[in-house]
Design an enzyme around this catalytic site. Structure first.
Site, mmCIF file in Angstrom:
data_model
loop_
_atom_site.group_PDB
_atom_site.id
_atom_site.type_symbol
_atom_site.label_atom_id
_atom_site.label_comp_id
_atom_site.label_asym_id
_atom_site.label_seq_id
_atom_site.Cartn_x
_atom_site.Cartn_y
_atom_site.Cartn_z
ATOM 1 C CD GLU A 116 1.607 22.478 -21.261
ATOM 2 O OE1 GLU A 116 2.759 22.205 -22.303
ATOM 3 O OE2 GLU A 116 0.617 22.348 -21.145
ATOM 4 C CE1 TYR A 128 10.679 28.839 -20.145
ATOM 5 C CE2 TYR A 128 9.929 26.927 -18.638
ATOM 6 C CZ TYR A 128 11.024 27.776 -19.772
ATOM 7 O OH TYR A 128 10.842 26.969 -21.225
HETATM 8 C C1 LIG Z 1 16.289 26.231 -19.148
HETATM 9 C C2 LIG Z 1 17.740 26.889 -20.375
HETATM 10 C C3 LIG Z 1 17.061 26.942 -21.885
HETATM 11 C C4 LIG Z 1 17.970 27.890 -19.891
HETATM 12 O O1 LIG Z 1 19.078 28.751 -21.372
HETATM 13 P P1 LIG Z 1 20.505 29.480 -20.440
HETATM 14 O O2 LIG Z 1 21.030 29.859 -21.714
HETATM 15 O O3 LIG Z 1 21.970 29.311 -20.088
HETATM 16 O O4 LIG Z 1 19.709 30.328 -19.686
HETATM 17 P P2 LIG Z 1 20.530 31.683 -19.178
HETATM 18 O O5 LIG Z 1 21.080 32.273 -18.873
HETATM 19 O O6 LIG Z 1 19.007 33.052 -20.284
HETATM 20 O O7 LIG Z 1 19.610 31.562 -17.401
HETATM 21 C C5 LIG Z 1 18.577 32.888 -17.773
HETATM 22 C C6 LIG Z 1 17.442 32.767 -16.412
HETATM 23 O O8 LIG Z 1 17.787 31.253 -15.796
HETATM 24 C C7 LIG Z 1 17.480 30.797 -14.840
HETATM 25 N N1 LIG Z 1 18.500 29.422 -14.759
HETATM 26 C C8 LIG Z 1 19.015 29.512 -15.927
HETATM 27 N N2 LIG Z 1 20.325 27.997 -15.357
HETATM 28 C C9 LIG Z 1 19.871 28.341 -14.506
HETATM 29 C C10 LIG Z 1 20.580 26.187 -13.778
HETATM 30 N N3 LIG Z 1 21.106 25.892 -13.989
HETATM 31 N N4 LIG Z 1 20.176 27.248 -12.097
HETATM 32 C C11 LIG Z 1 18.725 27.546 -11.605
HETATM 33 N N5 LIG Z 1 18.438 28.535 -12.664
HETATM 34 C C12 LIG Z 1 18.946 28.459 -14.230
HETATM 35 C C13 LIG Z 1 18.407 31.922 -14.012
HETATM 36 O O9 LIG Z 1 16.818 32.500 -12.629
HETATM 37 C C14 LIG Z 1 19.226 32.914 -14.939
HETATM 38 O O10 LIG Z 1 19.194 33.654 -15.245
HETATM 39 P P3 LIG Z 1 19.966 34.300 -14.373
HETATM 40 O O11 LIG Z 1 21.490 34.658 -14.800
HETATM 41 O O12 LIG Z 1 20.210 36.086 -13.577
HETATM 42 O O13 LIG Z 1 20.105 34.098 -12.530
HETATM 43 C C15 LIG Z 1 18.969 25.464 -20.322
HETATM 44 O O14 LIG Z 1 19.493 24.884 -18.893
HETATM 45 C C16 LIG Z 1 18.157 24.066 -21.077
HETATM 46 O O15 LIG Z 1 18.372 24.326 -22.405
HETATM 47 N N6 LIG Z 1 18.206 23.211 -20.547
HETATM 48 C C17 LIG Z 1 17.778 21.844 -21.074
HETATM 49 C C18 LIG Z 1 16.226 22.199 -21.727
HETATM 50 C C19 LIG Z 1 14.947 22.563 -21.274
HETATM 51 O O16 LIG Z 1 14.882 22.642 -19.844
HETATM 52 N N7 LIG Z 1 14.638 23.584 -21.567
HETATM 53 C C20 LIG Z 1 13.184 23.800 -21.045
HETATM 54 C C21 LIG Z 1 11.904 23.061 -21.162
HETATM 55 S S1 LIG Z 1 10.506 23.942 -20.332
#
Ligand SMILES: CC(C)(COP(=O)(O)OP(=O)(O)OC[C@H]1O[C@@H](n2cnc3c(N)ncnc32)[C@H](O)[C@@H]1OP(=O)(O)O)[C@@H](O)C(=O)NCCC(=O)NCCS
Length: 169
Positions: A116, A128
């Site tokens: 979710e 995702y």
């Molecule tokens: C969501 C989260 C886990 C992504 O972590 P991350 O290590 O920065 O992600 P990645 O660098 O591996 O990014 C992978 C992809 O995610 C997407 N993405 C990551 N951050 C993004 C942003 N700020 N805006 C848009 N897309 C984003 C992109 O598709 C990215 O791929 P790309 O770099 O090829 O465009 C991080 O932002 C986070 O911890 N958020 C708060 C907690 C959370 O929301 N968890 C998920 C709960 S369902």
């Protein structure tokens, strides 16, 4: 351009009690309603629960940059929690952790993965979707703090072909 050189030294390891302090810091920085310590302790003791950290070396010291928690029940998996420390976001760490998880789930013969995500959490939804998850429904008012809807997403592992770690940089 995003610096993904950090991925070269990324290690994915089972989460232990020694990681809890770092994990709790990331949790508090990442969610409006963070899990309390007791919930992580419960997960570490739960045999259905799988929990891994992604560690990097910073100033000569290994630190937790991200973590994931998922359950496997029969052939179904459920991702309960994933977060990357704000300092290390946008470098592919969460994607690597998810790719690791999908490979792990393939090995234990899970067939479907569910999760979710908040309707407003577009970064996570994009992450995702990049990996092949599809929206399959909405849980109205699922999140207690602001009654936000949850988007339910699923991925059928049989649909996922060869997945590899990204090591750009
Ligand atoms: C969501 C989260 C886990 C992504 O972590 P991350 O290590 O920065 O992600 P990645 O660098 O591996 O990014 C992978 C992809 O995610 C997407 N993405 C990551 N951050 C993004 C942003 N700020 N805006 C848009 N897309 C984003 C992109 O598709 C990215 O791929 P790309 O770099 O090829 O465009 C991080 O932002 C986070 O911890 N958020 C708060 C907690 C959370 O929301 N968890 C998920 C709960 S369902």
């Amino acid at each position: 351009m995003t610096d993904t050189s950090i991925l070269k030294n990324l290690k994915i390891l089972p989460m232990t009690f020694d990681d809890l302090e770092d994990v709790l810091k990331i949790e508090k920085l990442s969610f409006p309603s963070p899990w309390p310590k007791s919930q992580f302790v419960r997960e570490i003791g739960n045999p259905f629960s799988n929990k891994f950290t992604a560690k990097i070396v910073q100033d000569g010291k290994e630190v937790v940059a991200a973590y994931i928690i998922f359950w496997v029940l029969a052939d179904e998996a459920h991702i309960l929690n994933i977060a990357t420390h704000p300092e290390f976001r946008w470098r592919g760490i969460a994607k690597n952790l998810l790719v690791f998880t999908l490979n792990y789930l393939g090995e234990v013969r899970a067939r479907e993965v569910f999760l979710e995500v908040r309707k407003s959490n577009t970064p996570a939804q994009r992450l995702y979707k990049d990996l092949g998850f599809k929206e399959i429904g909405v849980r109205k008012g699922y999140y207690g703090n602001n009654k936000e809807d949850a988007i339910v997403m699923a991925l059928t592992l049989a649909d996922v072909s060869l997945i590899d770690f990204e090591e750009e940089g």
